[in-house]
Design a protein around this motif. Structure first.
Motif, PDB file in Angstrom:
ATOM      1  N   GLY A 367       3.084  -6.300  -2.575  1.00 47.25           N
ATOM      2  CA  GLY A 367       4.496  -6.593  -2.746  1.00 47.25           C
ATOM      3  C   GLY A 367       5.108  -7.253  -1.533  1.00 47.25           C
ATOM      4  O   GLY A 367       6.342  -7.279  -1.387  1.00 47.25           O
ATOM      5  N   LYS A 368       4.261  -7.775  -0.648  1.00 50.00           N
ATOM      6  CA  LYS A 368       4.698  -8.394   0.618  1.00 50.00           C
ATOM      7  C   LYS A 368       5.506  -7.408   1.451  1.00 50.00           C
ATOM      8  O   LYS A 368       6.345  -7.804   2.259  1.00 50.00           O
ATOM      9  N   ILE A 369       5.207  -6.107   1.250  1.00 51.53           N
ATOM     10  CA  ILE A 369       5.898  -5.042   1.987  1.00 51.53           C
ATOM     11  C   ILE A 369       4.886  -4.137   2.668  1.00 51.53           C
ATOM     12  O   ILE A 369       4.978  -3.871   3.870  1.00 51.53           O
ATOM     13  N   VAL A 370       3.905  -3.660   1.889  1.00 54.20           N
ATOM     14  CA  VAL A 370       2.926  -2.697   2.384  1.00 54.20           C
ATOM     15  C   VAL A 370       1.640  -3.424   2.757  1.00 54.20           C
ATOM     16  O   VAL A 370       0.987  -4.018   1.893  1.00 54.20           O
ATOM     17  N   GLU A 371       1.281  -3.386   4.020  1.00 57.45           N
ATOM     18  CA  GLU A 371       0.035  -4.010   4.462  1.00 57.45           C
ATOM     19  C   GLU A 371      -1.136  -3.112   4.107  1.00 57.45           C
ATOM     20  O   GLU A 371      -1.118  -1.908   4.370  1.00 57.45           O
ATOM     21  N   LEU A 372      -2.164  -3.681   3.488  1.00 62.49           N
ATOM     22  CA  LEU A 372      -3.331  -2.892   3.117  1.00 62.49           C
ATOM     23  C   LEU A 372      -4.207  -2.702   4.348  1.00 62.49           C
ATOM     24  O   LEU A 372      -4.906  -3.616   4.792  1.00 62.49           O
TER      25      LEU A 372
END
Length: 394
Positions: A367-372
Motif C-alpha cells: 500500500g506504499k505505506i508498510v515496507e516489507l
C-alpha cells in the motif's frame, strides 16, 4: 536458451496450477470460461460466504455473539481475498505477463561460473513452497475432521441460511459442503497469491545477488584471457571491452529488477496491504482461542492450523522483502571488493554510477505505506501480543 536458463520460469509450474484451480490465472484450455469461473468463485465464496457469516453473527443472541466473534477473523480473511484477487481476476493477462517476464534474456544471464546462485534460489523456492503448502492444507483438513467427528447439531463455521438445515440431512450436508469448499478455496487462494508475489521477490533478490557475484569475481569470467596477459594490470583493449560489457549487463539487470519490483508494487501492493492490515488481528485471535483451550482438542488444533500458515505467510513476505533490500544495498560493497583498480576509466565511471544507485535500496511496500522487511514482521508480532493481552483482559 537452455533448460538451466529457464530454471526460474519452470519453478512456477505448480504455483500456476494452484492459481488456475482457484480462478486466479487462465489456463491454456477453456479460456472463454475463465472470466465466469473467476467471478463465480469470488462472488460465491469471497463475498457471499463471509456476508452470511456476519449476518449470523448479528442475528445471534448477545450471549453467543462473543463466542462467534472469536471466529469472525475467518470471514475477514475470506473477504480480503476480494482485494487480493482483484488485480489477478480483472487483469489475468498482466498476471501471465509477470510470470513470463522470467523468460526474458535479461533475467537469464547466468553461466557455468555463477549458475549455482540461481540453483540455490530455485531450491529455496521449492522448499518454502512445499512447507507453505503443507501448512495451508492443515486448516481445511482440521475443519473437515471437526465436522465429521463432532455432533451434528451446529455448523462448525456458522453462517445464516434462510431455511432450517437441521431438520434435513441433505440440507445440512450441502451447507457443510459449501462451507468446506469455500473455506478450502479461501486458504489456497491466499496460498497461491502469497507464493506468487513472495517468490517474485525471492528471485529478484537472487538476481541482485548474481550481480554482486559477477562484479566481485570478474576475473573468473575471463581467466583464459588473463593467462595471455603478462602485466598485472589489464592492458588488453579487447579484454577491457569484455569487462565493460559485463558491467553494463549487470547495470541492465539492476534496472530490470528495479522496474519489476516497481511494477509489482503498483499492481499488487493494495492487496498485500489488506493482508498485513488484518494480519496482527488474526494472529492475536488465534492465540486467544488457543489460550482458552483447557486441553488438546479439535478447537485448539483448528486454531493452530490457522495460526501457522498465517504467521508463515507474513514471514515469507517480510523475509523476501528484506532479501531484496539487503542485496541491493550491498552492491556497492561488492564493487569495492572487486579489482576495480585494474579497469579502464570507462568501466570505473559505470561502477561509480552503480554505487550511487545502490545507496537507495530497492524495496516493496504494501500500500506504499508498510515496507516489507523483518522489522515489520517483528512489529506485527509485538502488536499481536498487545492485542492478545487486551482480549484476555476483556
Amino acid at each position: 536458451m537452455t533448460d538451466q536458463e529457464f530454471a526460474i520460469r519452470k519453478s512456477f509450474a505448480h504455483s500456476e496450477l494452484v492459481m488456475q484451480v482457484n480462478g486466479l490465472l487462465p489456463g491454456e484450455n477453456f479460456k472463454s470460461l475463465y472470466t465466469f469461473f473467476a467471478y463465480a468463485l469470488m462472488i460465491g465464496f469471497n463475498i457471499l460466504l463471509p456476508v452470511l457469516g456476519y449476518i449470523n453473527l448479528f442475528k445471534a443472541d448477545p450471549d453467543e455473539r462473543f463466542t462467534l466473534l472469536s471466529n469472525s477473523f475467518i470471514y475477514v480473511e475470506m473477504f480480503i481475498l476480494v482485494f487480493k484477487n482483484w488485480s489477478l481476476v480483472v487483469t489475468p493477462d498482466l498476471t501471465k505477463k509477470m510470470f513470463n517476464r522470467w523468460n526474458d534474456d535479461i533475467f537469464n544471464t547466468q553461466v557455468d561460473e555463477d549458475k549455482h546462485i540461481i540453483d540455490e534460489a530455485v531450491r529455496d523456492h521449492r522448499i518454502k513452497y512445499i512447507l507453505y503448502f503443507i501448512l495451508t492444507g492443515i486448516a481445511p483438513t482440521f475443519l473437515l475432521i471437526n465436522i465429521i467427528f463432532s455432533a451434528h447439531d451446529d455448523l462448525k463455521l456458522p453462517i445464516w441460511l434462510p431455511v432450517d438445515i437441521y431438520n434435513s440431512t441433505l440440507r445440512y450436508t450441502l451447507a457443510n459442503v459449501y462451507i468446506i469448499v469455500g473455506y478450502t478455496h479461501a486458504v489456497f487462494a491466499h496460498f497461491a497469491i502469497d507464493v506468487y508475489l513472495s517468490s517474485f521477490m525471492l528471485y529478484c533478490g537472487s538476481q541482485l545477488r548474481l550481480i554482486k557475484y559477477k562484479l566481485e569475481n570478474m576475473e573468473k569470467y575471463f581467466e583464459e584471457d588473463l593467462l595471455c596477459i603478462s602485466d598485472e594490470i589489464f592492458n588488453d583493449k579487447l579484454l577491457q571491452k569484455k569487462v565493460y560489457d559485463k558491467i553494463t549487463q549487470c547495470a541492465k539487470v539492476y534496472d530490470a529488477v528495479y522496474s519489476y519490483i516497481q511494477e509489482l508494487e503498483e499492481i499488487y501492493s493494495g492487496g498485500v496491504f489488506s493482508q498485513f492490515l488484518v494480519g496482527s488481528m488474526v494472529v492475536s485471535i488465534c492465540l486467544y482461542n488457543m489460550s482458552k483451550a483447557q486441553s488438546l482438542n479439535l478447537e485448539l488444533i483448528y486454531a493452530m492450523g490457522f495460526l501457522m500458515p498465517m504467521t508463515y505467510l507474513l514471514y515469507l513476505y517480510c523475509n523476501h522483502g528484506t532479501l531484496v533490500i539487503e542485496e541491493s544495498l550491498t552492491i556497492g560493497d561488492a564493487i569495492i571488493k572487486s579489482p576495480w583498480y585494474n579497469y579502464d576509466m570507462k568501466s570505473k565511471r559505470l561502477l561509480m554510477i552503480l554505487i550511487e544507485r545502490s545507496k537507495k535500496p530497492i524495496n516493496f511496500s504494501a500500500g506504499k505505506i508498510v515496507e516489507l522487511s523483518l522489522e515489520t514482521f517483528v512489529l506485527i508480532v509485538k502488536r499481536s501480543y498487545s492485542l492478545l493481552a487486551v482480549l484476555r483482559n476483556y
